[in-house]
Design an enzyme around this catalytic site. Sequence first.
Site, PDB file in Angstrom:
ATOM      1  N   ASP A  16       4.592  -6.494   5.115  1.00 59.01           N
ATOM      2  CA  ASP A  16       4.508  -5.113   4.638  1.00 59.01           C
ATOM      3  C   ASP A  16       5.256  -4.138   5.536  1.00 59.01           C
ATOM      4  O   ASP A  16       6.109  -3.376   5.073  1.00 59.01           O
ATOM      5  CB  ASP A  16       3.048  -4.673   4.514  1.00 59.01           C
ATOM      6  CG  ASP A  16       2.336  -5.333   3.352  1.00 59.01           C
ATOM      7  OD1 ASP A  16       2.710  -6.465   2.987  1.00 59.01           O
ATOM      8  OD2 ASP A  16       1.404  -4.722   2.803  1.00 59.01           O
ATOM      9  N   ARG A  96      -8.361   2.330  13.933  1.00 56.66           N
ATOM     10  CA  ARG A  96      -7.344   3.175  13.302  1.00 56.66           C
ATOM     11  C   ARG A  96      -7.113   4.510  14.007  1.00 56.66           C
ATOM     12  O   ARG A  96      -5.962   4.933  14.169  1.00 56.66           O
ATOM     13  CB  ARG A  96      -7.683   3.409  11.827  1.00 56.66           C
ATOM     14  CG  ARG A  96      -7.734   2.144  10.971  1.00 56.66           C
ATOM     15  CD  ARG A  96      -6.639   1.176  11.337  1.00 56.66           C
ATOM     16  NE  ARG A  96      -6.539   0.043  10.424  1.00 56.66           N
ATOM     17  CZ  ARG A  96      -6.268  -1.175  10.788  1.00 56.66           C
ATOM     18  NH1 ARG A  96      -6.125  -1.457  12.081  1.00 56.66           N
ATOM     19  NH2 ARG A  96      -6.138  -2.146   9.911  1.00 56.66           N
ATOM     20  N   ASP A 125      -7.946   2.808   5.205  1.00 54.28           N
ATOM     21  CA  ASP A 125      -7.083   3.031   6.365  1.00 54.28           C
ATOM     22  C   ASP A 125      -6.150   4.220   6.194  1.00 54.28           C
ATOM     23  O   ASP A 125      -5.852   4.926   7.158  1.00 54.28           O
ATOM     24  CB  ASP A 125      -6.275   1.768   6.674  1.00 54.28           C
ATOM     25  CG  ASP A 125      -7.099   0.717   7.394  1.00 54.28           C
ATOM     26  OD1 ASP A 125      -8.167   1.069   7.918  1.00 54.28           O
ATOM     27  OD2 ASP A 125      -6.671  -0.454   7.424  1.00 54.28           O
ATOM     28  N   SER A 177      -5.885 -11.225   3.412  1.00 53.62           N
ATOM     29  CA  SER A 177      -5.494 -10.006   4.115  1.00 53.62           C
ATOM     30  C   SER A 177      -6.389  -9.919   5.338  1.00 53.62           C
ATOM     31  O   SER A 177      -7.618  -9.875   5.218  1.00 53.62           O
ATOM     32  CB  SER A 177      -5.698  -8.781   3.215  1.00 53.62           C
ATOM     33  OG  SER A 177      -5.469  -7.594   3.946  1.00 53.62           O
TER      34      SER A 177
END
Length: 396
Positions: A16, A96, A125, A177
């Site tokens: 990604d 994050r 996120d 994932s």
Amino acid sequence: MSDIKKVVLAYSGGLDTSVILKWIKKTYNCEVVTLTADLGQEEELDGLEEKALRTGASKAFILDLREEFAADFIFPMLRACAVYEGRYLLGTSIARPLIAKAQVDIARSEGATAIAHGATGKGNDQVRFELTANVLEPRLTVIAPWREWDFRSRTDLINFARQNGIPVPSDKGPSYSMDRNLMHLSFEGQELEDPWNEPGPGSHLLCAPIEKAPDKPEIITIDFEKGDPVAVNGERLSPAALIKTLNTLGGVHGIGRLDMVENRYVGMKSRGVYETPGCTILHAAHRDLEGICMDREVLHMRDQLIPRYAEMVYYGYWFSPERKALQALMDQAQERVTGTVRLKLYKGNVVPLGRKSPLSLYNANLATFEEDEVYNQADATGFIRLAGLRLRGLGR
């Protein structure tokens, strides 16, 4: 777009973010600087700088933030006993804001006017990255390719990667994932998308399956000072080293596995499997020590605030004024939480065996079932009479 000359991309090196790096350069015709935060991903960081530069980054920063992550993000959250929806210890959520903070710092030092992330438009996120940027540097533009481009599948990304000379992961079939850091490892996707399915064997990486955990328990001790763990088995360790040590100990015994369906901030339900061995041990030990150190009313009031605090972390409000204010209360409540807990690790369980503290509020002379000279049991008669006054009226 013409105002954007340089972008700082949160870069993991996976498919990604590699595609995003190239896509931003082509779409915005700008310079891209990558930022990879070392939060304890271990071997996942190997070769990332070279890969980023080869894919088109003008600079590639890899910052070792493990100690900051442990001391300034994980530990404050543990002091607050934060658990989302009664189960999730927030391993991805807490990472994050630190990554976004590092992005902002690099953007300032490099003169960038935008930051970018690879979070999808479905998840939490994106909110966590962008709310952090909003409060730390609101003038930065945020680029979120998954909300902008026309790609809709992993196949689309692979095709773009091949057309642009980006190395594509070997096709080993569908994969989870995953998100890994010092605190935990998460799994989503594949068979987990059906909440009736049992997690596959590939979802065991940090934690041994219970069936394969040792048949002999292991006894350990953890020392705390004002709510923070400082030593394991009498050995003082840095925050990051302490968590890593407990990850190893807990993982061997299959401790810290969680399979749950949670409520995302955007409104959908999501099923995830989490492995959080070290911090599962710390959470259990910390709560146990609080039992002898904290005043009853302070403990009860703090516990009422845990769900609200956990929501702030999960939703991305780490740098908000309300989280900071609540943190001050949580930390004040931890002033007396100093001492040692002895625990047994066995077959996925963390069992407190004993606890002691120089600030203990426990009084054996009061609690004893034997004869004592400090408590007049007859005093309870008046206490109960007054406590039951309204109930007697209701009963009449």
